[in-house]
Write an enzyme that holds these catalytic residues in place. Sequence first.
Site, mmCIF file in Angstrom:
data_model
loop_
_atom_site.group_PDB
_atom_site.id
_atom_site.type_symbol
_atom_site.label_atom_id
_atom_site.label_comp_id
_atom_site.label_asym_id
_atom_site.label_seq_id
_atom_site.Cartn_x
_atom_site.Cartn_y
_atom_site.Cartn_z
ATOM 1 N N PRO A 91 -12.593 23.087 -9.737
ATOM 2 C CA PRO A 91 -12.756 23.728 -8.427
ATOM 3 C C PRO A 91 -14.212 24.115 -8.163
ATOM 4 O O PRO A 91 -14.609 24.340 -7.033
ATOM 5 C CB PRO A 91 -11.854 24.971 -8.518
ATOM 6 C CG PRO A 91 -11.629 25.187 -9.963
ATOM 7 C CD PRO A 91 -11.719 23.845 -10.628
ATOM 8 N N GLU A 118 -8.689 27.959 -18.061
ATOM 9 C CA GLU A 118 -9.838 28.412 -17.254
ATOM 10 C C GLU A 118 -10.974 27.396 -17.294
ATOM 11 O O GLU A 118 -12.089 27.688 -16.871
ATOM 12 C CB GLU A 118 -10.340 29.766 -17.797
ATOM 13 C CG GLU A 118 -9.343 30.896 -17.642
ATOM 14 C CD GLU A 118 -8.872 31.061 -16.216
ATOM 15 O OE1 GLU A 118 -7.649 31.052 -15.982
ATOM 16 O OE2 GLU A 118 -9.736 31.161 -15.316
ATOM 17 N N ARG A 160 -9.215 1.309 -4.961
ATOM 18 C CA ARG A 160 -8.892 0.536 -3.763
ATOM 19 C C ARG A 160 -10.146 -0.095 -3.146
ATOM 20 O O ARG A 160 -10.032 -1.010 -2.318
ATOM 21 C CB ARG A 160 -8.181 1.374 -2.728
ATOM 22 C CG ARG A 160 -8.998 2.520 -2.148
ATOM 23 C CD ARG A 160 -8.168 3.352 -1.185
ATOM 24 N NE ARG A 160 -7.789 2.619 -0.008
ATOM 25 C CZ ARG A 160 -8.586 2.421 1.038
ATOM 26 N NH1 ARG A 160 -9.832 2.867 1.020
ATOM 27 N NH2 ARG A 160 -8.154 1.766 2.104
ATOM 28 N N ASP A 175 -11.697 2.191 6.976
ATOM 29 C CA ASP A 175 -11.135 3.448 6.446
ATOM 30 C C ASP A 175 -11.475 4.627 7.334
ATOM 31 O O ASP A 175 -12.500 4.625 8.019
ATOM 32 C CB ASP A 175 -11.790 3.739 5.079
ATOM 33 C CG ASP A 175 -11.061 3.032 3.957
ATOM 34 O OD1 ASP A 175 -11.645 2.879 2.879
ATOM 35 O OD2 ASP A 175 -9.907 2.626 4.186
HETATM 36 N N1 LIG Z 1 -9.184 22.591 -7.441
HETATM 37 C C1 LIG Z 1 -9.140 22.127 -8.802
HETATM 38 C C2 LIG Z 1 -8.554 22.944 -9.799
HETATM 39 O O1 LIG Z 1 -8.040 24.170 -9.421
HETATM 40 C C3 LIG Z 1 -8.479 22.517 -11.122
HETATM 41 C C4 LIG Z 1 -9.001 21.276 -11.469
HETATM 42 C C5 LIG Z 1 -9.591 20.444 -10.503
HETATM 43 C C6 LIG Z 1 -9.661 20.875 -9.178
HETATM 44 N N2 LIG Z 1 -10.277 20.018 -8.172
HETATM 45 O O2 LIG Z 1 -10.720 18.868 -8.547
HETATM 46 O O3 LIG Z 1 -10.385 20.360 -6.980
#
Ligand SMILES: Nc1c(O)cccc1[N+](=O)[O-]
Length: 245
Positions: A91, A118, A160, A175
């Site tokens: 994230p 985490e 793809r 696309d």
């Molecule tokens: N959002 C998120 C996550 O919460 C855990 C691993 C990967 C991601 N992501 O790639 O967005």
Amino acid sequence: MRIDVVTIFPGYLAPLREALLGRAIDAGLISVAVHDLRTWTHDVHQAVDDAPYGGGPGMVMRPQVWGEALDAVVGDVPSGEAPPRLIVPTPAGRPFTQAMAHEYAAESRLVFACGRYEGIDQRVIDDAATWMPVDEVSIGDYVLVGGEVAVLAIVEAVARLLPGVLGNPASAEQDSFSDGLLEGPAYTRPETWRGRAVPDVLRSGNHGAIARWRRDRALERTAARRPDLLAALPPTALDRADRAL
Ligand SMILES: Nc1c(O)cccc1[N+](=O)[O-]
């Protein structure tokens, strides 16, 4: 293209062998190897995580296990050969975009590290970056339980684009995002469904009018849902007719 995925849940990546991607693997256009991170543990509990330094909730994935896994999976890169790109879904990563999908499609090898808990001890990323390009990438601003779902999305978006994977290469050229805009609405038979008719212009056979209508709907939808994309367009991207909308 060769794709390696390291995860504690190999079964999560089973969809990579279905449908379009499965056919691309069978055709030898891509090879996919999924590796269980626990292979590189050496304790009876096959521990892959530990408590975070500094305290706080959750657990952090151990550097020793990941270091051995990446050393083994990436292997010795022959001199003169480019190392693979390591992609770590997180994230906290750079937002994944169609432009990045095109960048990745030009690589001969991608290695994905799926974090859980985490996340992965930062030193794994820092160490890997001393011998291969590393991208920490996010597929969206929401919380998942791990990186596996993101790997499925990224691999599909990249695969793809590879020659021979899509039946009709024109699909990739048209696309969503290829022109910086969202695609507009699409219709198929019947002409009327539950009292809703297909827009007349789409049945007119007037290709110029159809192209204009589609462009207008794409601009409207982009302005309404993703004004950031519209703002990012180069000034030359919008013609006089676009601006008249
Ligand atoms: N959002 C998120 C996550 O919460 C855990 C691993 C990967 C991601 N992501 O790639 O967005």
